[in-house]
Scaffold this active site. Structure first.
Site, PDB file in Angstrom:
ATOM      1  N   GLU A  44       0.840  -1.200   0.000  1.00 31.07           N
ATOM      2  CA  GLU A  44       0.000   0.000   0.000  1.00 31.07           C
ATOM      3  C   GLU A  44       0.875   1.251   0.000  1.00 31.07           C
ATOM      4  O   GLU A  44       0.592   2.223  -0.704  1.00 31.07           O
ATOM      5  CB  GLU A  44      -0.906  -0.023   1.227  1.00 31.07           C
ATOM      6  CG  GLU A  44      -1.826   1.171   1.360  1.00 31.07           C
ATOM      7  CD  GLU A  44      -2.468   1.227   2.735  1.00 31.07           C
ATOM      8  OE1 GLU A  44      -2.890   2.327   3.138  1.00 31.07           O
ATOM      9  OE2 GLU A  44      -2.531   0.180   3.424  1.00 31.07           O
ATOM     10  N   ASP A  48       0.712   3.963  -3.045  1.00 27.87           N
ATOM     11  CA  ASP A  48       0.371   5.364  -2.814  1.00 27.87           C
ATOM     12  C   ASP A  48       1.335   6.273  -3.575  1.00 27.87           C
ATOM     13  O   ASP A  48       0.914   7.241  -4.215  1.00 27.87           O
ATOM     14  CB  ASP A  48       0.419   5.672  -1.312  1.00 27.87           C
ATOM     15  CG  ASP A  48       0.184   7.146  -1.016  1.00 27.87           C
ATOM     16  OD1 ASP A  48      -0.946   7.621  -1.249  1.00 27.87           O
ATOM     17  OD2 ASP A  48       1.123   7.826  -0.577  1.00 27.87           O
ATOM     18  N   ASP A 117      -7.367   0.843   0.389  1.00 28.04           N
ATOM     19  CA  ASP A 117      -6.030   0.349   0.745  1.00 28.04           C
ATOM     20  C   ASP A 117      -5.588  -0.774  -0.188  1.00 28.04           C
ATOM     21  O   ASP A 117      -4.430  -0.817  -0.631  1.00 28.04           O
ATOM     22  CB  ASP A 117      -6.020  -0.160   2.191  1.00 28.04           C
ATOM     23  CG  ASP A 117      -6.148   0.956   3.209  1.00 28.04           C
ATOM     24  OD1 ASP A 117      -6.037   2.132   2.816  1.00 28.04           O
ATOM     25  OD2 ASP A 117      -6.370   0.655   4.393  1.00 28.04           O
ATOM     26  N   GLU A 120      -4.563   0.584  -3.650  1.00 29.82           N
ATOM     27  CA  GLU A 120      -3.195   1.116  -3.649  1.00 29.82           C
ATOM     28  C   GLU A 120      -2.173  -0.014  -3.594  1.00 29.82           C
ATOM     29  O   GLU A 120      -1.151   0.026  -4.293  1.00 29.82           O
ATOM     30  CB  GLU A 120      -2.999   2.066  -2.461  1.00 29.82           C
ATOM     31  CG  GLU A 120      -3.692   3.400  -2.627  1.00 29.82           C
ATOM     32  CD  GLU A 120      -3.355   4.370  -1.517  1.00 29.82           C
ATOM     33  OE1 GLU A 120      -3.300   5.583  -1.801  1.00 29.82           O
ATOM     34  OE2 GLU A 120      -3.168   3.939  -0.364  1.00 29.82           O
TER      35      GLU A 120
END
Length: 227
Positions: A44, A48, A117, A120
């Site tokens: 994650e 991001d 989440d 990502e």
């Protein structure tokens, strides 16, 4: 379509490291129930960064050019939790989530936070496995249509959270709210709040509660940043 690998192959992507792709969908609740399994939190983190770079590059290239404030606001709208969860639903990625028994029973497969989440994490895994071209293929499916009409992108609903995200993404400054005034009867009060980044006044908001006034102050800050 049996699994995520069929889903990827349908889009012309053949995974090299299948364990890495599967890890992207492994929620902590599942990892805790199945010992020696890694959850998706590290992926994650990677996803991001990939998402921020991809969205920044594509927003920067828009014509006519947007100013810095408008670019920042648009990016926050396109990569907020609610938006990422919606992309995940559009792509049916929630079908591939690996959840613990309790999380499954309480509707975790449709919770925005879990979907965002894992989305990502999936981008992070895909980038590590395939590089940016595969990420580009997926994001073109869900984000590019919005970039064709940036003025139509839906307004952020949680302005406080996204103001915090925008400020922290671009600097080490802190966001704080300060009560300016409280007036009216106790059963119908009116609050006025200011929002500051460090000592710089960014916006002012009014509301029937302090929380509502803070949201409106953050909204005012975004409106000013977009001009």
């Amino acid at each position: 379509m049996n699994d995520v690998f069929d889903w990827l192959e349908k889009r012309g992507i053949r995974a090299h490291d299948k364990a890495l792709i599967l890890q992207a969908f492994m929620h902590t609740s599942y990892a805790n129930e199945h010992h020696n399994r890694k959850d998706n939190e590290r992926l994650e983190f990677m996803g991001d960064a990939v998402l921020q770079l991809w969205s920044s590059e594509h927003i920067f290239a828009l014509k006519p050019e947007l100013n810095e404030g408008r670019m920042t606001t648009l990016r926050a709208q396109l990569v907020c939790e609610k938006a990422l969860a919606e992309y995940s639903r559009q792509l049916h990625l929630n079908d591939f989530l690996l959840l613990g028994t309790g999380e499954e029973k309480t509707g975790g497969r449709n919770k925005d936070a879990i979907l965002a989440d894992s989305f990502e994490a999936f981008l992070g895994a895909l980038y590590l496995d395939q590089g940016m071209p595969a990420v580009d293929r997926i994001l073109n499916e869900v984000i590019t249509p919005y970039l064709k009409h940036p003025d139509d992108v839906q307004v952020i609903s949680d302005y406080k959270t996204h103001l915090q995200e925008v400020v922290q993404a671009d600097s080490r400054q802190t966001v704080r709210y300060e009560l300016v005034s409280e007036s009216g009867p106790s059963n119908a009060p009116t609050f006025v709040m200011n929002v500051y980044v460090d000592d710089l006044l960014l916006g002012t908001g009014t509301g029937s509660s302090k929380k509502q006034a803070e949201q409106n102050a953050a909204r005012d800050a975004f409106a000013k940043m977009a001009h």
